[in-house]
Design an enzyme around this catalytic site. Structure first.
Site, short mmCIF file in Angstrom:
data_model
loop_
_atom_site.label_atom_id
_atom_site.label_comp_id
_atom_site.label_asym_id
_atom_site.label_seq_id
_atom_site.Cartn_x
_atom_site.Cartn_y
_atom_site.Cartn_z
N LEU A 240 37.46 39.38 -5.42
CA LEU A 240 37.38 39.96 -3.72
C LEU A 240 36.35 41.18 -3.74
O LEU A 240 35.56 41.19 -2.68
CB LEU A 240 38.73 39.93 -3.82
N ASP B 271 50.52 33.76 -2.63
CA ASP B 271 51.21 32.69 -2.42
C ASP B 271 52.25 32.11 -3.55
O ASP B 271 53.26 32.17 -3.33
CB ASP B 271 50.51 30.79 -1.72
N TYR C 133 53.61 37.56 -12.63
CA TYR C 133 52.76 37.84 -11.72
C TYR C 133 53.18 37.58 -10.08
O TYR C 133 53.01 38.97 -9.51
CB TYR C 133 51.36 36.07 -11.98
N LYS D 131 53.38 41.00 -7.86
CA LYS D 131 52.63 41.44 -6.36
C LYS D 131 54.08 41.56 -4.94
O LYS D 131 53.93 42.35 -4.48
CB LYS D 131 52.14 40.04 -5.90
N1 LIG Z 1 42.76 34.87 -8.11
C1 LIG Z 1 43.17 34.33 -6.97
O1 LIG Z 1 43.67 33.21 -7.16
C2 LIG Z 1 44.24 34.58 -5.84
C3 LIG Z 1 43.91 36.46 -5.71
N2 LIG Z 1 45.34 37.10 -5.21
C4 LIG Z 1 45.01 37.95 -5.23
O2 LIG Z 1 43.97 38.57 -4.60
C5 LIG Z 1 43.57 40.00 -4.93
C6 LIG Z 1 41.89 40.01 -5.79
O3 LIG Z 1 41.82 39.08 -6.80
P1 LIG Z 1 40.45 38.26 -7.72
O4 LIG Z 1 39.23 39.06 -6.96
O5 LIG Z 1 40.34 37.41 -7.57
O6 LIG Z 1 41.14 38.76 -8.59
P2 LIG Z 1 40.01 39.06 -10.13
O7 LIG Z 1 40.80 38.93 -11.35
O8 LIG Z 1 38.95 38.45 -9.61
O9 LIG Z 1 39.85 40.33 -10.04
C7 LIG Z 1 41.19 41.83 -10.04
C8 LIG Z 1 40.00 43.09 -10.49
O10 LIG Z 1 40.82 44.12 -10.60
C9 LIG Z 1 39.85 44.73 -11.79
N3 LIG Z 1 41.64 45.46 -12.24
C10 LIG Z 1 42.33 44.99 -13.16
N4 LIG Z 1 43.44 46.38 -13.95
C11 LIG Z 1 42.88 47.57 -13.08
C12 LIG Z 1 42.96 48.52 -13.23
N5 LIG Z 1 43.98 49.36 -13.06
N6 LIG Z 1 42.65 49.34 -11.91
C13 LIG Z 1 41.18 48.86 -11.53
N7 LIG Z 1 40.79 47.86 -11.48
C14 LIG Z 1 41.55 46.59 -12.20
C15 LIG Z 1 39.41 44.07 -12.93
O11 LIG Z 1 38.35 45.12 -13.42
P3 LIG Z 1 38.24 43.74 -15.24
O12 LIG Z 1 38.47 42.95 -14.90
O13 LIG Z 1 37.98 44.94 -15.38
O14 LIG Z 1 40.10 44.52 -15.89
C16 LIG Z 1 39.23 43.34 -11.78
O15 LIG Z 1 37.59 43.09 -11.42
C17 LIG Z 1 44.65 40.05 -5.82
O16 LIG Z 1 45.28 41.39 -5.74
C18 LIG Z 1 45.00 39.39 -5.84
O17 LIG Z 1 46.81 38.88 -6.78
C19 LIG Z 1 46.02 35.91 -4.01
C20 LIG Z 1 45.73 35.18 -4.33
C21 LIG Z 1 45.02 34.51 -5.20
C1 LIG Z 2 43.21 23.93 -16.45
C2 LIG Z 2 43.92 22.81 -15.76
C3 LIG Z 2 44.76 23.54 -14.84
N1 LIG Z 2 45.71 22.75 -14.42
C4 LIG Z 2 46.94 23.07 -13.73
C5 LIG Z 2 47.37 24.50 -14.05
C6 LIG Z 2 48.58 25.34 -13.03
O1 LIG Z 2 49.30 24.50 -12.49
C7 LIG Z 2 46.63 24.80 -12.14
C8 LIG Z 2 46.49 25.71 -11.45
O2 LIG Z 2 45.68 26.68 -12.69
P1 LIG Z 2 44.81 27.77 -12.67
O3 LIG Z 2 45.98 28.46 -13.27
O4 LIG Z 2 43.48 28.02 -12.88
O5 LIG Z 2 45.28 28.68 -11.56
P2 LIG Z 2 46.24 30.21 -11.45
O6 LIG Z 2 46.45 30.24 -12.17
O7 LIG Z 2 47.77 29.18 -11.51
O8 LIG Z 2 46.02 30.09 -9.63
C9 LIG Z 2 46.36 31.17 -9.08
O9 LIG Z 2 46.11 32.72 -9.38
C10 LIG Z 2 46.83 33.48 -9.51
C11 LIG Z 2 45.90 34.69 -9.19
C12 LIG Z 2 47.02 32.94 -7.46
O10 LIG Z 2 47.86 33.86 -6.85
C13 LIG Z 2 47.25 32.56 -7.50
O11 LIG Z 2 46.63 31.71 -5.89
C14 LIG Z 2 46.44 31.44 -8.03
O12 LIG Z 2 45.36 31.01 -6.91
O13 LIG Z 2 46.47 23.62 -12.19
C15 LIG Z 2 45.51 21.45 -14.96
O14 LIG Z 2 47.01 20.51 -14.25
N2 LIG Z 2 44.83 20.78 -15.73
C16 LIG Z 2 43.67 21.47 -16.10
O15 LIG Z 2 42.60 20.81 -16.25
#
Ligand SMILES: NC(=O)C1=CN([C@@H]2O[C@H](COP(=O)(O)OP(=O)(O)OC[C@H]3O[C@@H](n4cnc5c(N)ncnc54)[C@H](OP(=O)(O)O)[C@@H]3O)[C@@H](O)[C@H]2O)C=CC1
Ligand SMILES: Cc1cn([C@H]2C[C@H](O)[C@@H](COP(=O)(O)OP(=O)(O)O[C@H]3O[C@@H](C)C(=O)[C@@H](O)[C@H]3O)O2)c(=O)[nH]c1=O
Length: 284
Positions: free
Chosen positions: A13, A104, A127, A131
């Site tokens: 993000l 979510d 996790y 959150k």
């Molecule tokens: N990814 C997803 O599927 C989803 C994400 N979210 C939420 O959206 C937000 C953004 O997610 P996303 O961009 O995917 O996350 P990422 O995992 O891509 O990025 C998270 C960032 O947080 C940084 N970070 C970790 N620890 C610290 C710390 N102590 N101080 C400062 N920075 C830190 C990491 O840096 P480094 O790598 O250097 O540790 C990384 O760059 C989060 O709040 C997440 O919970 C919600 C739903 C789905």
């Molecule tokens: C790699 C793989 C995963 N899966 C399943 C595992 C799991 O149930 C689902 C999604 O896998 P992932 O581990 O990639 O996704 P997951 O880490 O669960 O993603 C989540 O991340 C956090 C940060 C959020 O906040 C959520 O919104 C959501 O995006 O797919 C399979 O069924 N087959 C596969 O080969």
């Protein structure tokens, strides 16, 4: 000119906000990654707030490794709870508005229609619990906050399901993917644009908002669409979650209803299939 501090700038993000930075009007963006600002360090947070004096802080920093969070509990709590507390308190001291991103995974899947903001929360994995606690801290500490719950984020940046599928699809002829977990994939730059619109509006409609791309699917159908659009010949078989054991439990349904966000900020959210089709050509 408004001043905006962005934490976790190297994540999906954070990088997406950087990508669409021209959508912000009359705003100075200050990006901090985990090296330049570790949100778990209260003094560092205070010092950066003293320096920047932000009108808004967008917290993109988080511990997002869902399975790892089951064993790295201290680390997950430090970032998703203590780190959030540090930011919320700094926002309070500076009169800044906190835009905090949640998930979510605060829902347990007892519904089978998209979750609205007022629905009962109950996380099924660690996790999600951290959150949820982060949300509680924000609500308890601040009046000026936006909590945006989003889901299944993917982008050309960082790690995500789309990239995992493309990597596995190149390595294997067939894949098994769960077909009993429902949700909405969300393209991180769409969320970044929504946040820009929110800040540009100067709105004081504080509170919780849901934001995800339009449409509900499963991880299986998401994978099938990725390979279809990429014209990759990978056999994907639908399986139940029991056949894909993971350290963290995931709920069967966590799709979000984004209509409150759409109507409050007059923002039209694209369908997940449309955004995926736009994003995939960006990957080699
Ligand atoms: N990814 C997803 O599927 C989803 C994400 N979210 C939420 O959206 C937000 C953004 O997610 P996303 O961009 O995917 O996350 P990422 O995992 O891509 O990025 C998270 C960032 O947080 C940084 N970070 C970790 N620890 C610290 C710390 N102590 N101080 C400062 N920075 C830190 C990491 O840096 P480094 O790598 O250097 O540790 C990384 O760059 C989060 O709040 C997440 O919970 C919600 C739903 C789905
Ligand atoms: C790699 C793989 C995963 N899966 C399943 C595992 C799991 O149930 C689902 C999604 O896998 P992932 O581990 O990639 O996704 P997951 O880490 O669960 O993603 C989540 O991340 C956090 C940060 C959020 O906040 C959520 O919104 C959501 O995006 O797919 C399979 O069924 N087959 C596969 O080969």
């Amino acid at each position: 000119m408004k001043s905006v501090l962005i934490t976790g700038a190297k994540g999906q993000l954070g990088q997406s906000i950087k990508k669409i930075r021209s959508e912000f009007t009359d705003v100075a963006l200050h990006f901090f990654d985990s090296n330049s600002l570790d949100i778990t360090q209260q003094e560092d947070v205070t010092n950066i707030f003293d320096e920047i004096r932000p009108d808004y802080c967008i917290n993109c920093a988080a511990f997002t490794a869902v399975d790892l969070a089951e064993t790295k509990k201290e680390q997950a709590r430090a970032i998703n709870e203590t780190g959030v507390k540090n930011l919320a308190e700094a926002c309070k001291d500076n009169g800044s508005t906190l835009i905090h991103i949640s998930t979510d995974y605060v829902f347990d899947g007892s519904k089978d229609t998209p979750y609205i903001e007022e629905d009962k929360v109950s996380a099924v994995n660690f996790y999600g619990k951290t959150k949820l606690e982060g949300e509680r801290i924000v609500k308890e500490t601040l009046e000026k906050y936006f909590i945006i719950r989003t889901s299944w984020l993917y982008s050309e940046f960082g790690h995500n399901f789309v990239k995992t599928m493309l990597r596995l699809g190149k390595e294997r002829e067939s894949l098994k993917v769960v077909n009993d977990q429902h949700g909405s994939p969300t393209y991180a730059p769409d969320l970044a644009k929504a946040i820009a619109k929110m800040i540009n509006s100067g709105s004081d409609s504080y509170g919780i908002f849901h934001f995800c791309n339009k449409g509900v699917t499963t991880w299986y159908h998401f994978a099938v669409e990725i390979f279809r659009l990429k014209k990759m010949d990978v056999k994907v078989s639908p399986i139940s979650s029991e056949l894909f054991p993971t350290a963290a439990k995931r709920s069967n349904y966590s799709a979000l209803d984004s209509s409150k966000f759409e109507s409050t900020f007059e923002f039209k959210i694209p369908k997940w299939t449309e955004s995926l089709a736009k994003m995939l050509p960006l990957l080699s």
